[in-house]
Scaffold this motif. Structure first.
Motif, PDB file in Angstrom:
ATOM      1  N   SER A  32     -11.169 127.273 -12.587  1.00  0.00           N
ATOM      2  CA  SER A  32     -10.427 128.360 -13.222  1.00  0.00           C
ATOM      3  C   SER A  32     -11.350 129.500 -13.648  1.00  0.00           C
ATOM      4  CB  SER A  32      -9.668 127.815 -14.436  1.00  0.00           C
ATOM      5  OG  SER A  32      -8.997 128.842 -15.098  1.00  0.00           O
ATOM      6  N   LEU A  33     -12.493 129.144 -14.232  1.00  0.00           N
ATOM      7  CA  LEU A  33     -13.453 130.168 -14.650  1.00  0.00           C
ATOM      8  C   LEU A  33     -14.039 130.922 -13.447  1.00  0.00           C
ATOM      9  CD1 LEU A  33     -15.375 128.332 -17.500  1.00  0.00           C
ATOM     10  CD2 LEU A  33     -13.819 130.265 -17.728  1.00  0.00           C
ATOM     11  N   ILE A  34     -14.344 130.205 -12.383  1.00  0.00           N
ATOM     12  CA  ILE A  34     -14.885 130.850 -11.186  1.00  0.00           C
ATOM     13  C   ILE A  34     -13.845 131.792 -10.573  1.00  0.00           C
ATOM     14  CG2 ILE A  34     -15.625 130.401  -8.801  1.00  0.00           C
ATOM     15  CD1 ILE A  34     -16.984 127.836  -9.909  1.00  0.00           C
ATOM     16  N   CYS A  35     -12.624 131.343 -10.523  1.00  0.00           N
ATOM     17  CA  CYS A  35     -11.549 132.177  -9.985  1.00  0.00           C
ATOM     18  C   CYS A  35     -11.389 133.455 -10.815  1.00  0.00           C
ATOM     19  CB  CYS A  35     -10.243 131.389  -9.960  1.00  0.00           C
ATOM     20  SG  CYS A  35      -8.841 132.350  -9.390  1.00  0.00           S
ATOM     21  N   GLY A  36     -11.386 133.313 -12.126  1.00  0.00           N
ATOM     22  CA  GLY A  36     -11.274 134.472 -12.998  1.00  0.00           C
ATOM     23  C   GLY A  36     -12.432 135.437 -12.839  1.00  0.00           C
ATOM     24  N   THR A  37     -13.627 134.898 -12.651  1.00  0.00           N
ATOM     25  CA  THR A  37     -14.807 135.739 -12.454  1.00  0.00           C
ATOM     26  C   THR A  37     -14.732 136.492 -11.137  1.00  0.00           C
ATOM     27  OG1 THR A  37     -16.115 134.158 -13.736  1.00  0.00           O
ATOM     28  CG2 THR A  37     -17.332 135.732 -12.368  1.00  0.00           C
ATOM     29  N   ILE A  38     -14.283 135.838 -10.084  1.00  0.00           N
ATOM     30  CA  ILE A  38     -14.133 136.506  -8.785  1.00  0.00           C
ATOM     31  C   ILE A  38     -13.108 137.632  -8.888  1.00  0.00           C
ATOM     32  CG2 ILE A  38     -13.324 136.201  -6.405  1.00  0.00           C
ATOM     33  CD1 ILE A  38     -14.539 133.361  -6.534  1.00  0.00           C
ATOM     34  N   ILE A  39     -11.997 137.369  -9.550  1.00  0.00           N
ATOM     35  CA  ILE A  39     -10.977 138.404  -9.733  1.00  0.00           C
ATOM     36  C   ILE A  39     -11.545 139.566 -10.534  1.00  0.00           C
ATOM     37  CG2 ILE A  39      -8.777 138.920 -10.878  1.00  0.00           C
ATOM     38  CD1 ILE A  39      -7.858 136.107 -10.030  1.00  0.00           C
ATOM     39  N   LEU A  40     -12.327 139.267 -11.558  1.00  0.00           N
ATOM     40  CA  LEU A  40     -12.940 140.321 -12.359  1.00  0.00           C
ATOM     41  C   LEU A  40     -13.873 141.176 -11.508  1.00  0.00           C
ATOM     42  CD1 LEU A  40     -13.321 141.508 -15.226  1.00  0.00           C
ATOM     43  CD2 LEU A  40     -15.225 139.932 -15.486  1.00  0.00           C
ATOM     44  N   PHE A  41     -14.669 140.544 -10.646  1.00  0.00           N
ATOM     45  CA  PHE A  41     -15.580 141.301  -9.784  1.00  0.00           C
ATOM     46  C   PHE A  41     -14.822 142.153  -8.769  1.00  0.00           C
ATOM     47  CE2 PHE A  41     -19.019 138.281 -11.058  1.00  0.00           C
ATOM     48  CZ  PHE A  41     -19.836 139.237 -11.620  1.00  0.00           C
ATOM     49  N   TYR A  42     -13.700 141.661  -8.257  1.00  0.00           N
ATOM     50  CA  TYR A  42     -12.889 142.470  -7.351  1.00  0.00           C
ATOM     51  C   TYR A  42     -12.312 143.692  -8.073  1.00  0.00           C
ATOM     52  CZ  TYR A  42     -12.859 139.235  -3.378  1.00  0.00           C
ATOM     53  OH  TYR A  42     -13.207 138.463  -2.301  1.00  0.00           O
ATOM     54  N   SER A  43     -12.031 143.539  -9.349  1.00  0.00           N
ATOM     55  CA  SER A  43     -11.473 144.644 -10.128  1.00  0.00           C
ATOM     56  C   SER A  43     -12.531 145.677 -10.505  1.00  0.00           C
ATOM     57  CB  SER A  43     -10.825 144.102 -11.407  1.00  0.00           C
ATOM     58  OG  SER A  43      -9.847 143.163 -11.096  1.00  0.00           O
ATOM     59  N   MET A  44     -13.796 145.296 -10.464  1.00  0.00           N
ATOM     60  CA  MET A  44     -14.874 146.200 -10.883  1.00  0.00           C
ATOM     61  C   MET A  44     -14.943 147.472 -10.049  1.00  0.00           C
ATOM     62  SD  MET A  44     -16.403 145.283 -13.502  1.00  0.00           S
ATOM     63  CE  MET A  44     -16.758 143.900 -14.531  1.00  0.00           C
ATOM     64  N   GLY A  45     -14.667 147.389  -8.756  1.00  0.00           N
ATOM     65  CA  GLY A  45     -14.697 148.579  -7.908  1.00  0.00           C
ATOM     66  C   GLY A  45     -13.690 149.616  -8.369  1.00  0.00           C
ATOM     67  N   THR A  46     -12.494 149.165  -8.661  1.00  0.00           N
ATOM     68  CA  THR A  46     -11.461 150.069  -9.156  1.00  0.00           C
ATOM     69  C   THR A  46     -11.833 150.590 -10.530  1.00  0.00           C
ATOM     70  OG1 THR A  46      -9.830 148.776  -7.945  1.00  0.00           O
ATOM     71  CG2 THR A  46      -8.998 150.274  -9.617  1.00  0.00           C
ATOM     72  N   LEU A  47     -12.357 149.726 -11.366  1.00  0.00           N
ATOM     73  CA  LEU A  47     -12.764 150.139 -12.702  1.00  0.00           C
ATOM     74  C   LEU A  47     -13.893 151.169 -12.638  1.00  0.00           C
ATOM     75  CD1 LEU A  47     -12.322 149.661 -15.723  1.00  0.00           C
ATOM     76  CD2 LEU A  47     -14.002 147.836 -15.590  1.00  0.00           C
ATOM     77  N   GLU A  48     -14.790 150.991 -11.699  1.00  0.00           N
ATOM     78  CA  GLU A  48     -15.896 151.932 -11.531  1.00  0.00           C
ATOM     79  C   GLU A  48     -15.385 153.317 -11.154  1.00  0.00           C
ATOM     80  OE1 GLU A  48     -19.532 152.121  -8.456  1.00  0.00           O
ATOM     81  OE2 GLU A  48     -19.311 150.206  -9.503  1.00  0.00           O
ATOM     82  N   SER A  49     -14.388 153.386 -10.279  1.00  0.00           N
ATOM     83  CA  SER A  49     -13.838 154.691  -9.892  1.00  0.00           C
ATOM     84  C   SER A  49     -13.091 155.339 -11.049  1.00  0.00           C
ATOM     85  CB  SER A  49     -12.935 154.546  -8.667  1.00  0.00           C
ATOM     86  OG  SER A  49     -11.798 153.785  -8.963  1.00  0.00           O
ATOM     87  N   ILE A  50     -12.427 154.543 -11.868  1.00  0.00           N
ATOM     88  CA  ILE A  50     -11.736 155.082 -13.041  1.00  0.00           C
ATOM     89  C   ILE A  50     -12.747 155.653 -14.023  1.00  0.00           C
ATOM     90  CG2 ILE A  50     -10.361 154.457 -15.077  1.00  0.00           C
ATOM     91  CD1 ILE A  50      -8.938 152.401 -13.286  1.00  0.00           C
ATOM     92  N   ILE A  51     -13.824 154.918 -14.254  1.00  0.00           N
ATOM     93  CA  ILE A  51     -14.847 155.378 -15.200  1.00  0.00           C
ATOM     94  C   ILE A  51     -15.505 156.660 -14.707  1.00  0.00           C
ATOM     95  CG2 ILE A  51     -17.121 154.817 -16.160  1.00  0.00           C
ATOM     96  CD1 ILE A  51     -16.112 151.913 -16.415  1.00  0.00           C
ATOM     97  N   SER A  52     -15.812 156.744 -13.409  1.00  0.00           N
ATOM     98  CA  SER A  52     -16.429 157.969 -12.892  1.00  0.00           C
ATOM     99  C   SER A  52     -15.474 159.147 -12.995  1.00  0.00           C
ATOM    100  CB  SER A  52     -16.900 157.777 -11.455  1.00  0.00           C
ATOM    101  OG  SER A  52     -15.816 157.589 -10.589  1.00  0.00           O
ATOM    102  N   PHE A  53     -14.191 158.917 -12.789  1.00  0.00           N
ATOM    103  CA  PHE A  53     -13.190 159.973 -12.960  1.00  0.00           C
ATOM    104  C   PHE A  53     -13.152 160.452 -14.402  1.00  0.00           C
ATOM    105  CE2 PHE A  53      -8.777 161.012 -14.139  1.00  0.00           C
ATOM    106  CZ  PHE A  53      -8.601 162.157 -13.372  1.00  0.00           C
TER     107      PHE A  53
END
Length: 128
Positions: A32-53
């Motif tokens: 469960s923790l590994i799955c959550g971490t993978i999902i978090l890393f997949y979300s980082m790309g989108t979060l990075e674009s939001i932060i740069s905006f």
């Protein structure tokens, strides 16, 4: 489509966790923790674009940049705290989840004091 990948990882983690709970319950937590971490890393790309905006908006803004930075910090704290609370609740640790939630609210209030103070100053100048 990023969401399809995230949902796929979520379902794969869900199936893995359910199967592991049957045979090796202690490994289900790790899955469960590994799955959550993978999902978090997949979300980082989108979060990075939001932060740069948002950083671009802040740099081009004529408003007080300090307040915008505070609002961004508050948003980040809320997102991280919610993620940590969800993990704790998934693991059955509601007591720890409640403490993390409470502490994050205290931090958010403490960070928002300059904004509240400035707003009150403006209001007192406007009122006779």
């Amino acid at each position: 489509m990023e969401i399809v990948r995230i949902i796929g990882v979520g379902f794969l983690g869900l199936i893995t966790t359910v199967i592991l709970k049957e045979y090796k319950k202690e490994y289900a937590i790790y899955a469960s923790l590994i799955c959550g971490t993978i999902i978090l890393f997949y979300s980082m790309g989108t979060l990075e674009s939001i932060i740069s905006f948002l950083v671009n908006i802040v740099s081009n803004s004529r408003y007080n940049n300090a307040f915008i930075k505070i609002i961004l910090k508050i948003t980040g704290i809320a997102i991280l705290a919610e993620y940590a609370v969800s993990i704790c609740k998934d693991l059955g640790e509601n007591s720890i989840a409640n403490k993390i939630d409470f502490a994050s609210k205290i931090i958010v209030v403490s960070l928002s004091i300059p904004i509240i103070s400035n707003t009150l100053e403006i209001l007192t100048e406007l009122l006779p």
